[in-house]
Design a protein around this motif. Structure first.
Motif, mmCIF file in Angstrom:
data_model
loop_
_atom_site.group_PDB
_atom_site.id
_atom_site.type_symbol
_atom_site.label_atom_id
_atom_site.label_comp_id
_atom_site.label_asym_id
_atom_site.label_seq_id
_atom_site.Cartn_x
_atom_site.Cartn_y
_atom_site.Cartn_z
ATOM 1 N N MET A 34 0.830 -1.200 0.000
ATOM 2 C CA MET A 34 0.000 0.000 0.000
ATOM 3 C C MET A 34 0.869 1.256 0.000
ATOM 4 O O MET A 34 0.620 2.201 -0.765
ATOM 5 N N LYS A 35 1.893 1.253 0.817
ATOM 6 C CA LYS A 35 2.752 2.428 0.945
ATOM 7 C C LYS A 35 3.512 2.688 -0.353
ATOM 8 O O LYS A 35 3.602 3.827 -0.822
ATOM 9 N N LYS A 36 4.040 1.637 -0.961
ATOM 10 C CA LYS A 36 4.825 1.802 -2.186
ATOM 11 C C LYS A 36 3.967 2.232 -3.369
ATOM 12 O O LYS A 36 4.421 2.989 -4.234
ATOM 13 N N LEU A 37 2.745 1.739 -3.422
ATOM 14 C CA LEU A 37 1.888 1.997 -4.575
ATOM 15 C C LEU A 37 0.947 3.173 -4.366
ATOM 16 O O LEU A 37 0.135 3.495 -5.231
ATOM 17 N N GLY A 38 1.026 3.794 -3.201
ATOM 18 C CA GLY A 38 0.301 5.031 -2.990
ATOM 19 C C GLY A 38 -1.191 4.899 -2.812
ATOM 20 O O GLY A 38 -1.946 5.801 -3.192
ATOM 21 N N VAL A 39 -1.641 3.779 -2.241
ATOM 22 C CA VAL A 39 -3.072 3.614 -1.992
ATOM 23 C C VAL A 39 -3.333 3.687 -0.492
ATOM 24 O O VAL A 39 -2.423 3.528 0.318
ATOM 25 N N ARG A 40 -4.616 3.899 -0.141
ATOM 26 C CA ARG A 40 -4.946 4.180 1.260
ATOM 27 C C ARG A 40 -5.382 2.959 2.045
ATOM 28 O O ARG A 40 -5.359 2.977 3.274
ATOM 29 N N ASN A 41 -5.825 1.910 1.349
ATOM 30 C CA ASN A 41 -6.352 0.773 2.078
ATOM 31 C C ASN A 41 -6.259 -0.504 1.249
ATOM 32 O O ASN A 41 -5.907 -0.483 0.071
ATOM 33 N N ARG A 42 -6.591 -1.609 1.891
ATOM 34 C CA ARG A 42 -6.476 -2.938 1.279
ATOM 35 C C ARG A 42 -7.395 -3.092 0.067
ATOM 36 O O ARG A 42 -7.037 -3.732 -0.928
ATOM 37 N N THR A 43 -8.569 -2.501 0.145
ATOM 38 C CA THR A 43 -9.512 -2.610 -0.956
ATOM 39 C C THR A 43 -8.956 -1.989 -2.226
ATOM 40 O O THR A 43 -9.019 -2.574 -3.310
ATOM 41 N N GLN A 44 -8.393 -0.779 -2.123
ATOM 42 C CA GLN A 44 -7.802 -0.132 -3.290
ATOM 43 C C GLN A 44 -6.636 -0.948 -3.828
ATOM 44 O O GLN A 44 -6.438 -1.042 -5.047
ATOM 45 N N LEU A 45 -5.864 -1.552 -2.938
ATOM 46 C CA LEU A 45 -4.739 -2.366 -3.363
ATOM 47 C C LEU A 45 -5.215 -3.563 -4.185
ATOM 48 O O LEU A 45 -4.649 -3.899 -5.230
ATOM 49 N N ALA A 46 -6.280 -4.216 -3.731
ATOM 50 C CA ALA A 46 -6.831 -5.358 -4.448
ATOM 51 C C ALA A 46 -7.365 -4.956 -5.816
ATOM 52 O O ALA A 46 -7.181 -5.658 -6.817
ATOM 53 N N ILE A 47 -8.005 -3.777 -5.887
ATOM 54 C CA ILE A 47 -8.513 -3.287 -7.156
ATOM 55 C C ILE A 47 -7.391 -3.060 -8.144
ATOM 56 O O ILE A 47 -7.457 -3.415 -9.323
#
Length: 236
Positions: free
Chosen positions: A215-228
């Motif tokens: 999440m930190k490396k890819l600049g997303v705020r939460n697990r859901t955004q990471l999965a998307i």
């Protein structure tokens, strides 16, 4: 549900059928607030609410609602709202599902489109508009927050280097470790943290650590955004 004719009868007359609703949201204050908003609405009946996916599916099976109001982030569950939509739509394709979110995010809206939900609205929507959205969705009319929808369509048509998809495609393979990649790919398949840990033989704390670093490396705020993002970039 009984098809378009029954949907059409929901709106309008005094003889209109009652719309049964199930609400799934992990915040009690949101559930109580929505229940209070809807309790005096004619032809709308909240037949159950749940704080997690498992209880939500159980209530849906018992009450057979016309509409499911569903939060995107379900922190009390092993799966998020989008994964739950897939289960609901697989079991009952005609079930109306409206996604509720507190995030003004075109990323979430794009994923909602992919999952063929019947509406995507912000939790701050006034009571009158929420009721209209529920009735319109039952009538077969999709309800979307237009400002977010326009941004999402603009990003799809005119991708920029600053967009999240570009960010993932450029960084994946460059900055993620092999272990982070393994966790990232399983997220794209819809695995829970527990399932990821079992599949990779990692402790729960280890899985959480890799999810956080991704999440930190890819600049997303939460697990859901990471999965998307993993899904969007074909990392299955």
């Amino acid at each position: 549900m009984n098809g378009q004719n029954s949907k059409a009868n929901i709106i309008g007359s005094k003889s209109a059928k009652v719309v049964k609703i199930v609400l799934i949201d992990d915040h009690e204050i949101v559930r109580c607030g929505l229940a209070n908003m809807l309790k005096d609405e004619p032809h709308i009946l909240l037949v159950g609410d749940a704080s997690n996916a498992e209880d939500g599916l159980s209530i849906i099976a018992k009450t057979n609602p016309d509409v499911v109001l569903l939060d995107i982030q379900l922190n009390n569950s092993e799966i998020d709202g989008f994964s739950l939509v897939k289960i609901i739509k697989t079991q009952t394709p005609d079930r109306v599902v409206i996604m509720l979110t507190g995030f003004d995010s075109e990323l979430y809206l794009t994923e909602a489109l992919r999952n063929k939900v019947d509406g995507f609205i912000l939790k701050e929507l006034p009571q009158t508009l929420l009721v209209c959205a529920i009735k319109m969705a039952c009538y077969g009319i999709s309800v979307w927050d237009t400002k977010i929808l326009y941004r999402a369509l603009a990003n799809i048509q005119n991708p920029k280097e600053g967009d999240m998809e570009y960010l993932v495609s450029s960084k994946f393979g460059l900055e993620l470790t092999d272990r982070e990649k393994a966790v990232f790919r399983l997220l794209a398949k819809g695995y829970s943290n527990k399932d990821i840990g079992n599949g990779l033989n990692y402790r729960p704390s280890t899985v959480k650590k890799y999810v956080y670093t991704c999440m930190k490396k890819l600049g997303v705020r939460n697990r859901t955004q990471l999965a998307i993002l993993a899904n969007d970039n074909s990392l299955k």
